[in-house]
Design a protein around this motif. Structure first.
Motif, mmCIF file in Angstrom:
data_model
loop_
_atom_site.group_PDB
_atom_site.id
_atom_site.type_symbol
_atom_site.label_atom_id
_atom_site.label_comp_id
_atom_site.label_asym_id
_atom_site.label_seq_id
_atom_site.Cartn_x
_atom_site.Cartn_y
_atom_site.Cartn_z
ATOM 1 N N ASN A 155 0.825 -1.201 0.000
ATOM 2 C CA ASN A 155 0.000 0.000 0.000
ATOM 3 C C ASN A 155 0.865 1.260 0.000
ATOM 4 O O ASN A 155 0.599 2.217 -0.737
ATOM 5 C CB ASN A 155 -0.920 -0.006 1.221
ATOM 6 N N HIS A 156 1.928 1.265 0.807
ATOM 7 C CA HIS A 156 2.813 2.433 0.857
ATOM 8 C C HIS A 156 3.613 2.572 -0.444
ATOM 9 O O HIS A 156 3.940 3.691 -0.860
ATOM 10 C CB HIS A 156 3.752 2.326 2.051
ATOM 11 N N ALA A 157 3.930 1.458 -1.097
ATOM 12 C CA ALA A 157 4.617 1.521 -2.382
ATOM 13 C C ALA A 157 3.730 2.173 -3.439
ATOM 14 O O ALA A 157 4.190 2.984 -4.256
ATOM 15 C CB ALA A 157 5.041 0.119 -2.829
ATOM 16 N N ILE A 158 2.428 1.835 -3.424
ATOM 17 C CA ILE A 158 1.480 2.465 -4.340
ATOM 18 C C ILE A 158 1.372 3.960 -4.040
ATOM 19 O O ILE A 158 1.290 4.796 -4.951
ATOM 20 C CB ILE A 158 0.100 1.789 -4.231
ATOM 21 N N ASP A 159 1.396 4.310 -2.748
ATOM 22 C CA ASP A 159 1.341 5.719 -2.357
ATOM 23 C C ASP A 159 2.563 6.482 -2.852
ATOM 24 O O ASP A 159 2.464 7.677 -3.179
ATOM 25 C CB ASP A 159 1.255 5.843 -0.834
ATOM 26 N N MET A 160 3.711 5.819 -2.894
ATOM 27 C CA MET A 160 4.907 6.465 -3.439
ATOM 28 C C MET A 160 4.685 6.862 -4.893
ATOM 29 O O MET A 160 5.084 7.957 -5.323
ATOM 30 C CB MET A 160 6.112 5.520 -3.345
ATOM 31 N N ILE A 161 4.048 5.975 -5.642
ATOM 32 C CA ILE A 161 3.751 6.284 -7.053
ATOM 33 C C ILE A 161 2.795 7.467 -7.133
ATOM 34 O O ILE A 161 2.993 8.398 -7.933
ATOM 35 C CB ILE A 161 3.141 5.045 -7.742
ATOM 36 N N ALA A 162 1.752 7.447 -6.284
ATOM 37 C CA ALA A 162 0.773 8.539 -6.285
ATOM 38 C C ALA A 162 1.429 9.871 -5.941
ATOM 39 O O ALA A 162 1.193 10.897 -6.605
ATOM 40 C CB ALA A 162 -0.348 8.233 -5.301
#
Length: 291
Positions: A155-162
């Motif tokens: 989830n935090h990896a996806i947030d990095m992309i966002a």
């Protein structure tokens, strides 16, 4: 990792995400940065997810009782489904809001103020924090192999992309390309929508007793078939019980064995499976005469 330490790790993520949510929303509205505002609501969804995970950890680990003889793990599926619906609704509302603002900008671009420079600084800080959190939970997952920590890391990896899209969009908008602020916001909306779909899919797979991956089933079949006294694996049914697995097995043994001897083979298989596969919390063995 103990239950207490796992809960502390989740609480750390909740506290950091609450701070990030407040910073993004406050500076996003003050600095006229639509992408940062949308990313702030994305961080708010992280707070909800982590809070739900914390709640589920407390509930699902309760011991079985008279009303729930198989334990409380499936409460996690109900919570995940509710969470997925919340994310879906949030994505739709943000899409409508951001889309309307984009249309207004295209109609009257002169009346729109671009993001201020400090919103770029906020985005950089948020990206660094997300990088730390993704690495923190990934290391914890590698140490413990706990699926909850894997979900948090992902989830935090996806947030990095966002947040990366937020930074790019705000940076371009600050230097005159304001439309990229709205484009970045719409990309983040898409990521929230994607998170909603994956959460709903996972919740449904838990609630309908879906079988785990075929490779897991094949590995278990191979494992049992090589146990002493097992001549065949006649039936092997496995179903997800949230992060755990329930299984029912029918094994073939020598037909001339006594009931006691056949029972001992079943006991050995049962104990071996639950010892070597910690994710299996219930293994039912039935013995057939091998033909």
């Amino acid at each position: 990792m103990s239950q207490k330490k796992l809960e502390i790790a989740i609480i750390i993520g909740i506290v950091v995400n609450v701070i990030l949510t407040l910073i993004k929303l406050i500076f996003g509205y003050m600095g006229h940065a639509q992408a940062l505002i949308t990313d702030g609501y994305n961080s708010l969804s992280d707070v909800l997810m982590s809070s739900m995970i914390y709640f589920v950890l407390r509930i699902s680990n309760k011991a079985p009782d008279d009303d729930h003889p198989y334990g409380h793990h499936k409460f996690e599926g109900v919570v995940y489904f509710a969470l997925g619906m919340i994310f879906m609704l949030s994505a739709l509302l943000l899409f409508v809001s951001t889309g309307q603002q984009l249309i207004d900008y295209l109609r009257q671009p002169q009346g729109v103020t671009g993001p201020t420079f400090y919103t770029i600084i906020v985005s950089v800080i948020a990206l660094v924090i997300k990088l730390f959190l993704a690495g923190f939970y990934h290391l914890l997952y590698k140490r413990t192999k706990h699926s909850t920590l894997k979900a948090e890391s992902r989830n935090h990896a996806i947030d990095m992309i966002a947040t990366s899209f937020t930074l790019i969009g705000i940076g371009l908008a600050h230097y005159g390309f304001i439309i990229f602020d709205y484009i970045a916001a719409l990309i983040i909306v898409f990521l929230i929508f994607r998170l909603a779909l994956s959460t709903l899919k996972e919740a449904v797979s838990f609630l309908v007793d879906q079988s785990p991956e075929q490779t897991i089933v094949d590995d278990m079949n191979e494992y049992i078939s090589h146990k002493q006294g097992v001549l065949s694996v006649d039936v092997l049914k496995m179903r997800k019980h949230m992060t755990k697995i329930y299984m029912d097995v029918e094994i073939g043994v020598e037909p001339t064995l006594s009931l006691k001897a056949a029972h001992e083979i079943a006991e050995r298989v049962h104990d071996a499976v639950e010892h070597d596969y910690p994710e299996v919390i219930h293994c039912m063995i039935h013995v057939n005469p091998h033909e």
